[in-house]
Design an enzyme around this catalytic site. Structure first.
Site, PDB file in Angstrom:
ATOM      1  N   TYR A 231       0.842  -1.206   0.000  1.00 23.89           N
ATOM      2  CA  TYR A 231       0.000   0.000   0.000  1.00 23.89           C
ATOM      3  C   TYR A 231       0.871   1.248   0.000  1.00 23.89           C
ATOM      4  O   TYR A 231       1.976   1.230   0.542  1.00 23.89           O
ATOM      5  CB  TYR A 231      -0.903   0.012   1.232  1.00 23.89           C
ATOM      6  CG  TYR A 231      -2.027  -0.986   1.210  1.00 23.89           C
ATOM      7  CD1 TYR A 231      -2.326  -1.719   0.063  1.00 23.89           C
ATOM      8  CD2 TYR A 231      -2.808  -1.213   2.344  1.00 23.89           C
ATOM      9  CE1 TYR A 231      -3.360  -2.639   0.072  1.00 23.89           C
ATOM     10  CE2 TYR A 231      -3.839  -2.128   2.351  1.00 23.89           C
ATOM     11  CZ  TYR A 231      -4.108  -2.845   1.212  1.00 23.89           C
ATOM     12  OH  TYR A 231      -5.138  -3.751   1.212  1.00 23.89           O
TER      13      TYR A 231
ATOM     14  N   LEU B 253     -18.278  -1.106  -0.400  1.00 25.72           N
ATOM     15  CA  LEU B 253     -18.973  -0.115  -1.236  1.00 25.72           C
ATOM     16  C   LEU B 253     -18.671  -0.330  -2.713  1.00 25.72           C
ATOM     17  O   LEU B 253     -18.969   0.539  -3.537  1.00 25.72           O
ATOM     18  CB  LEU B 253     -18.558   1.312  -0.838  1.00 25.72           C
ATOM     19  CG  LEU B 253     -18.794   1.728   0.609  1.00 25.72           C
ATOM     20  CD1 LEU B 253     -18.459   3.194   0.794  1.00 25.72           C
ATOM     21  CD2 LEU B 253     -20.225   1.441   1.038  1.00 25.72           C
TER      22      LEU B 253
ATOM     23  N   GLY C  47     -16.620   2.316  -3.969  1.00 28.28           N
ATOM     24  CA  GLY C  47     -17.314   3.606  -3.947  1.00 28.28           C
ATOM     25  C   GLY C  47     -18.519   3.660  -4.854  1.00 28.28           C
ATOM     26  O   GLY C  47     -19.317   4.604  -4.781  1.00 28.28           O
TER      27      GLY C  47
ATOM     28  N   LEU D 219     -21.284   1.935  -4.802  1.00 21.24           N
ATOM     29  CA  LEU D 219     -22.559   1.852  -4.091  1.00 21.24           C
ATOM     30  C   LEU D 219     -22.949   3.151  -3.393  1.00 21.24           C
ATOM     31  O   LEU D 219     -24.088   3.296  -2.952  1.00 21.24           O
ATOM     32  CB  LEU D 219     -22.523   0.697  -3.090  1.00 21.24           C
ATOM     33  CG  LEU D 219     -22.599  -0.697  -3.730  1.00 21.24           C
ATOM     34  CD1 LEU D 219     -22.145  -1.768  -2.758  1.00 21.24           C
ATOM     35  CD2 LEU D 219     -24.014  -0.978  -4.226  1.00 21.24           C
TER      36      LEU D 219
ATOM     37  N   GLY E 286     -23.190   5.764  -5.053  1.00 28.43           N
ATOM     38  CA  GLY E 286     -23.929   6.449  -6.118  1.00 28.43           C
ATOM     39  C   GLY E 286     -23.133   7.504  -6.852  1.00 28.43           C
ATOM     40  O   GLY E 286     -23.643   8.138  -7.779  1.00 28.43           O
ATOM     41  N   LYS E 287     -21.871   7.685  -6.485  1.00 25.90           N
ATOM     42  CA  LYS E 287     -21.128   8.806  -7.069  1.00 25.90           C
ATOM     43  C   LYS E 287     -20.766   8.593  -8.534  1.00 25.90           C
ATOM     44  O   LYS E 287     -20.393   9.554  -9.214  1.00 25.90           O
ATOM     45  CB  LYS E 287     -19.873   9.096  -6.247  1.00 25.90           C
ATOM     46  CG  LYS E 287     -18.812   8.014  -6.239  1.00 25.90           C
ATOM     47  CD  LYS E 287     -17.672   8.437  -5.306  1.00 25.90           C
ATOM     48  CE  LYS E 287     -16.565   7.402  -5.231  1.00 25.90           C
ATOM     49  NZ  LYS E 287     -15.502   7.815  -4.290  1.00 25.90           N
TER      50      LYS E 287
END
Length: 338
Positions: free
Chosen positions: A53, A220, A223, A225, A227-228
């Site tokens: 990472y 998500l 990300g 989920l 909605g972005k």
């Protein structure tokens, strides 16, 4: 915050885990400390990182996230934190630096190099949960487990886990551990979300039967989920916005998550969230942790204002009717992730 046991081990953790894979890339150290502090104050005691990472892995940045996490841990009592990290393995062409693809990252030599690097960057003398980040199905599970056993005997690691593993790989490793009296993987960290329920096809049964805990990542769906990405939106600075403008491997990954099926499923899950007065983010995390094979759901944030929606899921238990409605969407749009 509720606590669950990691597999059959003696370690219990909060049912939400704070992931760190954006720290040092999308998220600077100051923002990372604020996120980690908010999670800690809310009762999160479980934190997940990795030697490669932040993502996407770039050699010049590899290890930066562990350094950030290590500096943050110095502000807290070490025994108050359950720390997870990973030895890379051969996945995605990245293994323990400076070694390149084409060599196993899960033999004794590379595991020993990896643990010493992680301990140094994290500035700690032990890691609670040490995971193989990507499997190496061309190498011998017995040899990998023997090397990892040495780390436990030396007090550098408490419990073992795997990540991105298959049903065959998990069951093979468990058989090998049992046959040779070796420590076993107590956890598996795989992708699992409302938009990717493939884990339930086979791996969930294996986990339940063998007492292995899932640590779902990307609840998500990267990300999506939230909605972005709805209606073709590509928000500036978002991971898949960057990936779609990146190298071919990154573009392919982004298209798995961001596609018409995923958007349609996301919109229907948003309707369910509105009907029960939850944010889509909270709904997604609450659904993830509400499975008997899940010990702790790994969430991630790039800014402090994202954290409260994620942590709110700790107080949510979805009703039978809500779970039924979610299942209906999943049956009609079975695999929205390509």
């Amino acid at each position: 915050m509720n606590k669950n046991r990691l597999g059959r081990s003696g370690i219990v953790v909060s049912d939400i885990c704070m992931g760190t894979m954006t720290f040092g890339s999308q998220c600077n150290e100051k923002a990372a400390f604020a996120i980690l502090d908010r999670a800690f104050d809310a009762g999160v005691d479980f934190y997940d990182t990795a030697e490669v990472y932040p993502v996407p892995p770039e050699e010049r940045y590899m290890g930066v996230t562990e350094k950030i996490v290590g500096r943050w841990m110095k502000t807290k009592p070490r025994d108050a934190i359950i720390l997870a990290s990973k030895v890379a393995g051969p996945g995605h062409g990245w293994i323990t630096p400076p070694v390149r693809a084409g060599k196993s990252g899960l033999d004794r030599h590379h595991i020993m190099r990896a643990i010493e690097g992680s301990l140094r960057r994290l500035d700690t003398d032990y890691i609670d949960l040490y995971q193989t980040h990507w499997p190496d199905h061309d190498y011998y599970y017995e040899e990998t487990l023997r090397a990892l056993e040495e780390l436990i005997a030396a007090g550098k690691v408490r419990v073992l886990g795997c990540s991105n593993e298959t049903t065959w790989g998990l069951t093979r490793s468990l058989w090998m551990a049992d046959a040779h009296g070796l420590p076993r993987y107590e956890t598996i960290q795989n992708n699992f979300s409302l938009n990717n329920r493939r884990f339930e096809d086979e791996l969930a049964q294996a986990c339940l039967q063998e007492g292995v805990s899932l640590l779902p990542y990307s609840p998500l769906a990267g990300g999506v989920l939230s909605g972005k990405y709805n209606d073709g939106a590509l928000p500036a600075g978002a991971r898949f916005t960057n990936y779609l403008d990146g190298e071919e491997r990154q573009r392919l990954m982004a298209r798995r998550f961001v596609n018409p099926q995923a958007e349609e499923a996301t919109k229907r899950f948003q309707e369910i969230a509105r009907d029960i007065d939850l944010s889509p983010v909270t709904l997604a995390v609450a659904w993830s942790k509400q499975h008997d094979f899940v010990a702790s759901t790994i969430v991630g944030a790039t800014a402090l204002d994202q954290v409260d929606e994620l942590l709110a899921a700790a107080e949510v238990t979805l009703s039978t009717e809500t779970m039924r409605r979610i299942d209906q969407v999943s049956q009609e749009i079975r695999y929205p992730m390509g």
